[in-house]
Design a protein around this motif. Sequence first.
Motif, PDB file in Angstrom:
ATOM      1  N   ILE A  29       1.229  -0.857   0.056  1.00 50.17           N
ATOM      2  CA  ILE A  29       0.040  -0.051  -0.108  1.00 50.17           C
ATOM      3  C   ILE A  29       1.040   1.586   0.102  1.00 50.17           C
ATOM      4  CG2 ILE A  29      -1.821  -1.607   1.037  1.00 50.17           C
ATOM      5  CD1 ILE A  29      -1.065   0.944   3.918  1.00 50.17           C
ATOM      6  N   ALA A  64       1.704  14.569  -0.694  1.00 45.43           N
ATOM      7  CA  ALA A  64       3.142  13.402   0.094  1.00 45.43           C
ATOM      8  C   ALA A  64       2.686  12.299   0.554  1.00 45.43           C
ATOM      9  CB  ALA A  64       3.363  14.259   1.264  1.00 45.43           C
ATOM     10  N   LEU A  98       3.337   8.013   1.665  1.00 45.38           N
ATOM     11  CA  LEU A  98       4.025   7.318   2.462  1.00 45.38           C
ATOM     12  C   LEU A  98       4.497   5.776   2.042  1.00 45.38           C
ATOM     13  CD1 LEU A  98       4.086   7.206   5.698  1.00 45.38           C
ATOM     14  CD2 LEU A  98       3.119   5.418   6.026  1.00 45.38           C
ATOM     15  N   SER A  99       5.411   6.019   2.558  1.00 42.74           N
ATOM     16  CA  SER A  99       5.746   4.130   1.686  1.00 42.74           C
ATOM     17  C   SER A  99       5.959   3.637   2.879  1.00 42.74           C
ATOM     18  CB  SER A  99       7.256   4.262   1.617  1.00 42.74           C
ATOM     19  OG  SER A  99       8.335   2.903   1.441  1.00 42.74           O
ATOM     20  N   ALA A 100       5.964   2.514   2.603  1.00 43.34           N
ATOM     21  CA  ALA A 100       5.315   0.671   3.972  1.00 43.34           C
ATOM     22  C   ALA A 100       5.860  -0.684   3.200  1.00 43.34           C
ATOM     23  CB  ALA A 100       3.424   0.680   3.729  1.00 43.34           C
ATOM     24  N   GLU A 101       5.583  -1.959   3.951  1.00 43.27           N
ATOM     25  CA  GLU A 101       5.556  -2.623   2.777  1.00 43.27           C
ATOM     26  C   GLU A 101       4.642  -3.827   3.579  1.00 43.27           C
ATOM     27  OE1 GLU A 101       8.276  -4.340   1.273  1.00 43.27           O
ATOM     28  OE2 GLU A 101       8.813  -2.860   0.542  1.00 43.27           O
ATOM     29  N   ALA A 102       3.246  -3.546   3.253  1.00 49.27           N
ATOM     30  CA  ALA A 102       2.238  -3.674   3.967  1.00 49.27           C
ATOM     31  C   ALA A 102       1.979  -4.951   3.775  1.00 49.27           C
ATOM     32  CB  ALA A 102       1.034  -3.381   3.472  1.00 49.27           C
ATOM     33  N   LEU A 135       2.399  -8.126   6.733  1.00 49.26           N
ATOM     34  CA  LEU A 135       1.689  -7.638   8.121  1.00 49.26           C
ATOM     35  C   LEU A 135       1.083  -8.740   8.174  1.00 49.26           C
ATOM     36  CD1 LEU A 135      -0.816  -4.548   7.094  1.00 49.26           C
ATOM     37  CD2 LEU A 135       0.711  -4.979   8.621  1.00 49.26           C
ATOM     38  N   LEU A 152      -5.832   2.184   9.445  1.00 45.13           N
ATOM     39  CA  LEU A 152      -4.871   3.289   9.426  1.00 45.13           C
ATOM     40  C   LEU A 152      -4.393   4.229   8.476  1.00 45.13           C
ATOM     41  CD1 LEU A 152      -3.155  -0.272   8.998  1.00 45.13           C
ATOM     42  CD2 LEU A 152      -2.086   1.423  11.342  1.00 45.13           C
ATOM     43  N   GLN A 196      10.481   8.756   7.182  1.00 42.05           N
ATOM     44  CA  GLN A 196       9.345   8.728   8.080  1.00 42.05           C
ATOM     45  C   GLN A 196       9.467   8.085   9.092  1.00 42.05           C
ATOM     46  OE1 GLN A 196       7.930   6.912   3.508  1.00 42.05           O
ATOM     47  NE2 GLN A 196       7.507   5.433   5.742  1.00 42.05           N
ATOM     48  N   ALA A 215       1.231   8.760  11.594  1.00 46.23           N
ATOM     49  CA  ALA A 215       2.416   8.153  10.475  1.00 46.23           C
ATOM     50  C   ALA A 215       3.484   9.700  10.115  1.00 46.23           C
ATOM     51  CB  ALA A 215       2.456   8.039   9.007  1.00 46.23           C
ATOM     52  N   ILE A 263       5.287  12.322   8.151  1.00 49.04           N
ATOM     53  CA  ILE A 263       6.596  12.509   6.407  1.00 49.04           C
ATOM     54  C   ILE A 263       7.112  13.566   6.633  1.00 49.04           C
ATOM     55  CG2 ILE A 263       6.954  12.730   3.905  1.00 49.04           C
ATOM     56  CD1 ILE A 263       3.830  10.945   3.615  1.00 49.04           C
ATOM     57  N   LEU A 307       5.650  -2.135   9.705  1.00 50.41           N
ATOM     58  CA  LEU A 307       6.150  -2.525   8.370  1.00 50.41           C
ATOM     59  C   LEU A 307       4.576  -1.521   7.715  1.00 50.41           C
ATOM     60  CD1 LEU A 307       5.330  -5.634   8.637  1.00 50.41           C
ATOM     61  CD2 LEU A 307       6.723  -4.925   7.392  1.00 50.41           C
ATOM     62  N   LEU A 308       3.821  -1.404   8.351  1.00 43.86           N
ATOM     63  CA  LEU A 308       2.560  -0.300   7.823  1.00 43.86           C
ATOM     64  C   LEU A 308       2.993   1.673   7.596  1.00 43.86           C
ATOM     65  CD1 LEU A 308      -0.485  -1.188  10.072  1.00 43.86           C
ATOM     66  CD2 LEU A 308      -0.079  -1.094   6.947  1.00 43.86           C
ATOM     67  N   THR A 309       4.267   1.714   8.277  1.00 40.94           N
ATOM     68  CA  THR A 309       4.532   2.946   8.337  1.00 40.94           C
ATOM     69  C   THR A 309       5.742   3.594   8.255  1.00 40.94           C
ATOM     70  OG1 THR A 309       5.152   3.086  10.665  1.00 40.94           O
ATOM     71  CG2 THR A 309       2.749   3.249   9.645  1.00 40.94           C
ATOM     72  N   LEU A 310       7.113   1.983   7.831  1.00 43.08           N
ATOM     73  CA  LEU A 310       8.816   2.614   7.288  1.00 43.08           C
ATOM     74  C   LEU A 310       8.975   3.643   7.405  1.00 43.08           C
ATOM     75  CD1 LEU A 310       8.928   1.100   3.654  1.00 43.08           C
ATOM     76  CD2 LEU A 310       8.843  -0.484   5.771  1.00 43.08           C
ATOM     77  N   ARG A 333      11.546   4.622   9.491  1.00 41.50           N
ATOM     78  CA  ARG A 333      12.970   4.503   9.184  1.00 41.50           C
ATOM     79  C   ARG A 333      14.027   5.137  10.268  1.00 41.50           C
ATOM     80  NH1 ARG A 333      13.231   1.631   3.819  1.00 41.50           N
ATOM     81  NH2 ARG A 333      12.825  -0.107   4.674  1.00 41.50           N
ATOM     82  N   PRO A 389      13.946  -4.950   9.373  1.00 46.83           N
ATOM     83  CA  PRO A 389      15.836  -4.074   9.624  1.00 46.83           C
ATOM     84  C   PRO A 389      14.887  -3.730  10.856  1.00 46.83           C
ATOM     85  CG  PRO A 389      15.855  -3.394   7.810  1.00 46.83           C
ATOM     86  CD  PRO A 389      14.532  -4.100   7.502  1.00 46.83           C
TER      87      PRO A 389
END
Lengths: 305, 305
Positions: free
Chosen positions: A139, A151, A153-157, A160, A240, B127, B141, B143, B239-242, B244, B279
């Motif tokens: 997402i 803007a 937002l990067s994710a790795e959904a 999950l 979310l 983020q 979240a 940015i 995972l949803l908001t990365l 870092r 990570p």
Amino acid sequence: MTILIADIGGTNCRFALGRQTVLPDTVARFRLKDHHGFDAALDHYLAGQGQPVLTSACLAVAGPVIGACAQLTNSGWSLDASVLAGRLGVDVTLVNDLVALGHALPHLSSAATVPLHAPAQRYPNGQSVVVGLGTGTNIAAVIHRAERPPAVLSAEAGHLSLPGSITRRLEGRIGAGMSAFHSAESIFSGRGLAALHTALHGATVPSLALTSHPEVPEAGETLSLHAELLGVWLQEIALLTLPRNGIWLAGGVAQGLVRAGYATVIAEAFAAPNSNNGPTGAIPMHLITDDLAALTGCLAAVRQA
Amino acid sequence: MTILIADIGGTNCRFALGRQTVLPDTVARFRLKDHHGFDAALDHYLAGQGQPVLTSACLAVAGPVIGACAQLTNSGWSLDASVLAGRLGVDVTLVNDLVALGHALPHLSSAATVPLHAPAQRYPNGQSVVVGLGTGTNIAAVIHRAERPPAVLSAEAGHLSLPGSITRRLEGRIGAGMSAFHSAESIFSGRGLAALHTALHGATVPSLALTSHPEVPEAGETLSLHAELLGVWLQEIALLTLPRNGIWLAGGVAQGLVRAGYATVIAEAFAAPNSNNGPTGAIPMHLITDDLAALTGCLAAVRQA
């Protein structure tokens, strides 16, 4: 000003050149497996375009971007923006492919999307979300801002854990087969759709065959359950990202479900009352049908940078 | 320029006046239950400040803001920005309280936060996420953008279904007691911490008593499990908001867990390898200790508007 843009997905890769918009005559598609690495595919593309003089490059990748590097989740390819900049002699920007779609949203024509749910009442709050369902699942939440680029937002959904609202429904249907499904991507990707069919019916059928032949009764049962579970997952994603401006579905699995006639199942499961949700029925839902949308997003992202 | 700012939480309410910063001598705290509605609390505050001449107002509320209106999740209060603007004679902005904390992040001094985890390696990506654990549970979240205010994403994360990664752990400890826990807020709020203690030990103890007396053996077991589950939930949020650039915990329950000595349990559960995470060990974690941080965020948000 000629910008090299690319959308490197989990299965396919698209290259193009862009100026104010994507130049349609320059678009080329490859299957990843037809090339030994990204450099070979890039060389092949640029040779075919007569070695154009570039001013910059922006590449969308199906995987996380960490610093200047990206490791593609579903192929062995990896990219390093600084190495590529040296090869091409111009600045190179890497962005996650869903982030590119987020940047594309303000630039998509009505021909590039199909409405799946158009609520009578809306409460726009300047937030949207793009949900990618293809070789992978991910997402990107989008914050729209007046007279400025959004803007994103990067994710790795895709990684999950499945929420209880989904596992409870799945357990009732496939029992011990649950162990195949641990993450969102394990069920909502193309591979996941095929795995769901196997868990329900014992047969091994590729996801594209399922969505292309929904009239086969057992495919219909799988697609219906998949669409329902997707609607429930979108309820979680909505909590979310509060996308009161809209949800945009993208990717081959999303396109396949809609083409096969399951848009209503997704939208109804999403809008159904449950103990957790807000007014999800007031959130518009769309499908991105333009396969070049991520390229449009690359252009928007590089103009913003 | 004198801006009325307020942070209306689930249990307490803080008012202040601000110019470039929050004016410390003007801060006043109330318990919500001591006043019959927001208007009474506001009148009481402004009278105590000698009816100051205002230029604008920004109110942070523990609940969703829809259009110009907010309904507080954990009290009966509701607010309408246009009605308030008429009463006060100035523009009134409503923001979600976690969104206010997101706007505050660039302005928090080192005295306002405590590091819980400072990784040797970092991969900042611009983020962050604020996770509020108090009377309610929610996230925002953030940015970050060079030389501009951050963009902050509003959410309703307290209503999320618990992910499988948490329900599997809980089932092993409390079995049928699981039915009390359906959403993130049902376990990670103050009420949730108390409910977890009841599920584990049968006793009814307020959450503040648990975090204030961690030396009581049964409190320690509850706090340890709560901190571990929180770390696992933060993996999902990551995972949803990365984030870092970092995770910032806020709210009375988060402060209580840290004060009671469970910061390491949270950080270790968050950084532990699992099938899903990236990570996470490289993501910094902090606690916001400044109770006025949301007021600072209100000032930042109104200056951005």
